[in-house]
Enzyme design. Structure first.
Site, short mmCIF file in Angstrom:
data_model
loop_
_atom_site.label_atom_id
_atom_site.label_comp_id
_atom_site.label_asym_id
_atom_site.label_seq_id
_atom_site.Cartn_x
_atom_site.Cartn_y
_atom_site.Cartn_z
N HIS B 122 27.08 47.43 28.88
CA HIS B 122 27.45 46.82 27.60
C HIS B 122 28.99 46.82 27.52
O HIS B 122 29.63 47.69 28.10
CB HIS B 122 26.86 47.69 26.48
CG HIS B 122 27.02 47.15 25.10
ND1 HIS B 122 28.18 47.27 24.37
CD2 HIS B 122 26.15 46.50 24.29
CE1 HIS B 122 28.01 46.72 23.18
NE2 HIS B 122 26.79 46.24 23.10
N ASP B 199 25.57 56.20 28.80
CA ASP B 199 25.41 55.40 27.59
C ASP B 199 23.91 55.33 27.29
O ASP B 199 23.17 54.57 27.91
CB ASP B 199 26.00 54.00 27.83
CG ASP B 199 25.72 53.05 26.67
OD1 ASP B 199 25.09 53.48 25.69
OD2 ASP B 199 26.13 51.88 26.77
N GLN B 202 20.29 52.73 24.33
CA GLN B 202 18.97 52.09 24.34
C GLN B 202 17.87 53.05 24.80
O GLN B 202 16.72 52.62 24.94
CB GLN B 202 18.98 50.85 25.25
CG GLN B 202 19.89 49.74 24.79
CD GLN B 202 19.41 49.06 23.51
OE1 GLN B 202 18.26 49.18 23.11
NE2 GLN B 202 20.32 48.36 22.85
N LYS B 225 20.31 52.45 15.99
CA LYS B 225 19.31 51.98 16.95
C LYS B 225 18.15 52.97 17.06
O LYS B 225 17.22 52.76 17.83
CB LYS B 225 19.96 51.79 18.33
CG LYS B 225 20.98 50.66 18.37
CD LYS B 225 21.45 50.44 19.78
CE LYS B 225 22.77 49.73 19.85
NZ LYS B 225 22.65 48.28 19.67
N CYS B 365 26.54 41.14 24.50
CA CYS B 365 27.69 42.01 24.81
C CYS B 365 27.66 42.49 26.26
O CYS B 365 28.01 43.65 26.53
CB CYS B 365 27.77 43.20 23.86
SG CYS B 365 27.95 42.72 22.15
C1 LIG Z 1 23.57 49.77 25.96
C2 LIG Z 1 24.44 49.74 24.75
N1 LIG Z 1 25.58 50.44 24.74
C3 LIG Z 1 26.39 50.46 23.68
C4 LIG Z 1 26.09 49.77 22.54
C5 LIG Z 1 27.04 49.83 21.39
O1 LIG Z 1 26.43 50.38 20.28
P1 LIG Z 1 27.15 50.34 18.86
O2 LIG Z 1 27.45 48.91 18.59
O3 LIG Z 1 26.14 50.89 17.92
O4 LIG Z 1 28.37 51.18 18.94
C6 LIG Z 1 24.93 49.02 22.50
C7 LIG Z 1 24.59 48.22 21.31
O5 LIG Z 1 24.29 47.06 21.36
C8 LIG Z 1 24.07 49.02 23.63
O6 LIG Z 1 22.94 48.30 23.63
#
Ligand SMILES: Cc1ncc(COP(=O)(O)O)c(C=O)c1O
Lengths: 134, 408
Positions: B122, B199, B202, B225, B365
């Site tokens: 991401h 990270d 998900q 999430k 993203c």
């Molecule tokens: C794999 C992953 N990492 C990071 C993020 C970033 O999360 P946040 O926007 O809640 O900071 C997301 C959110 O879409 C994600 O799916």
């Protein structure tokens, strides 16, 4: 108005038959080899790319307008409609076209999520005119 | 579906609202943000109504209760992820957690050092490293994926080596649903003395996540999430790793002592929580943890696994639909990306939305991944504990409708 009183999705259906027809069978979609000038622009967040070719006739009037590119139905259909609409116009007249005029072409307003798709063709064309005039 | 026993939609007020408005509503965008159950709203409401005060400051009842609740939330989240309470740093979410670590660690790197990520990251775990690589001159190395949308482990083993100082990897891809072998690669990177960041945006809330067992040094996730409120998340860090890390934000609460000349940092985790924290958010996230634990993480995972298999099977029956991700026979997450030939994902998602089928269309993203796959984007359905097979039926019906509409 508080932040909660907004209903952004009130727009009519953008995907009318006329628009789908333009996206399925775009008018004037071809590369022009003898263009007076051309202009290219990309909408990275959609992966759309748009190239517009302009051939000028007398009095800075657009004699022929074509486009090429890939993208969503809205960007493709507006490009197709714009090539029909802008042919015969002067560069000044094209520079005066606005978001309103694009909405009129499309027969509906376009919400914030898709406005960049709808404006891509006109922005590409205007950018070309600005560069040509430099 | 006979295998589908429990419908938990009544726990989520959004359903009542949408039904009351007489709209079709099939929420299939939990990977972007999950819906919030009533008990989370009630927990935050109670804080705002009955013990509204700042934490760690006042000597009166409300402030003491707010402090106790905030710290109890930390402990609850720590237990949930098998970490110690001191190892939980509250942040705004996964993005801030990842930036916190990146800001603090990147400045310690030398030009010959390497940071390893994957092509499926991401932007939150891609852009910080890319930018710091430019600023500090270290090398960013990117693990590719295979044709089957899995991390290329062979390449990973070649890339991770003595120069690797940091391995930062997504646990479950928000685009492909791929589950990465983070435990194995974490062990490999540790052999070279690297710091490992996961990270888990998900994976937390979608499958059991055990921080101690994964073996990483840092883990990032977002509350919104995982059935919690927006604006809260956490960075989980091994105590020793957090102790070595410099603070990211300066201000109140993160200091032990300030003189005109110098400051002494507060202890871990407080040295990373400058300013008034998101107190209601932490309390809400803790209630979300209670909600998930009451159902059970195995149950949550099973529910998603069954829906994912059903979605992949049903979508695959539609002509011109391609699933962009591992098959249902793999251990995979619940993000089901697909493309429909000759229909741009933004057009598809837009018309699905008009039919009350809430999905996401676009690059999610993960633009470097899209470039790699040579796609303008995908359309993505993703699930939560409230999702039902009939939501997938509605999706399939609407995709067929769009195909007809666009058909030449
Ligand atoms: C794999 C992953 N990492 C990071 C993020 C970033 O999360 P946040 O926007 O809640 O900071 C997301 C959110 O879409 C994600 O799916």
């Amino acid at each position: 108005m508080t932040a909660q009183n907004i209903e952004p999705c009130g727009e009519a259906d953008v995907y009318r038959e006329e628009i789908l027809d333009h996206s399925r069978q775009p008018r004037n979609k071809q590369v022009m080899i003898d263009a007076t000038f051309k202009s290219q622009r990309r909408n990275m967040s959609c992966g759309d790319s748009m190239e517009i070719f302009v051939k000028l006739g007398e009095g800075e009037k657009v004699a022929q307008l074509t486009f090429d590119g890939v993208g969503c139905a809205i960007s493709q259909a507006t490009a197709s409609m714009l090539t029909e609409e802008a042919t015969g116009k002067t560069l000044d007249e094209i520079m005066a076209l606005s978001e309103r005029d694009i909405f009129e072409l499309l027969g509906t307003e376009v919400g914030p999520a898709r406005i960049r798709c709808a404006m891509l063709a006109l922005e590409t064309l205007k950018k070309g005119i600005e560069e040509y005039r430099k | 579906m006979s295998w589908f026993k429990k419908n938990r939609q009544n726990d989520f007020p959004t359903y009542k609202f949408e039904r009351g408005a007489g709209r079709p509503y099939h929420f299939l965008d939990s990977a972007a943000s999950a819906l919030t159950p009533k008990i989370v709203l009630e927990a935050m409401d109670l804080y705002y109504r009955t013990y509204r005060a700042n934490v760690h400051r006042g000597l009166y009842r409300a402030s003491a209760k707010a402090t106790a609740s905030y710290e109890a939330a930390r402990e609850n989240i720590a237990n949930f992820l098998h970490a110690a309470p001191e190892e939980v740093v509250f942040t705004r979410g996964a993005t801030e957690s990842l930036n916190l670590v990146a800001y603090s660690l990147a400045a310690t790197l030398q030009p010959e050092d390497e940071v390893v990520i994957s092509i499926m990251e991401h932007h939150a775990n891609f852009v910080p490293w890319q930018q710091f690589a430019q600023r500090f001159g270290f090398k960013l190395r990117i693990i590719p994926i295979t044709k089957n949308f899995e991390l290329d482990k062979e390449e990973a083993r070649k890339i991770i080596g003595p120069k690797t100082k940091i391995l930062s990897l997504v646990h479950v891809s928000n685009v492909l649903g791929t589950v990465n072998p983070v435990k194995e690669l974490s062990a490999l990177a540790h052999q070279y003395g690297a710091t490992v960041i996961v990270d888990a945006a998900q994976s937390v809330g979608h499958r059991p996540v055990d921080f101690a067992e994964l073996g990483c040094d840092f883990l990032a996730f977002s509350g919104h999430k995982t059935y919690g409120p927006t604006g809260i998340g956490a960075l989980i860090g091994r105590y020793s790793a957090l102790s070595q890390l410099s603070p990211f934000l300066y201000g109140g609460e993160m200091i032990a002592e300030v003189t005109k000349e110098y400051s002494v940092w507060n202890e871990v985790p407080h040295k990373f929580e400058a300013g008034t924290p998101n107190i209601a958010g932490a309390i809400g996230l803790s209630a979300a943890v209670d909600y998930m634990q009451e159902i059970g993480l195995d149950e949550l995972a099973k529910h998603e696994r069954e829906l994912t298999a059903y979605a992949i099977a049903q979508l695959s029956t539609i002509e011109d639909v391609t699933i962009i991700g591992p098959g249902a026979d793999q251990d995979r997450g619940g993000a089901v990306s697909f493309s429909v030939e000759n229909i741009h994902p933004h057009d598809l998602a837009h018309i699905l939305g008009n039919h009350g089928v809430c999905v996401r269309g676009g690059h999610h993203c993960a633009m470097p991944l899209m470039q790699e796959l040579d796609l303008p984007g995908t359309t993505r359905a993703s699930f939560g504990i409230y999702s039902q097979p009939k939501d997938i039926d509605a999706l399939v019906k609407a995709v067929k409708y769009v195909r007809n509409k666009f058909g030449s």
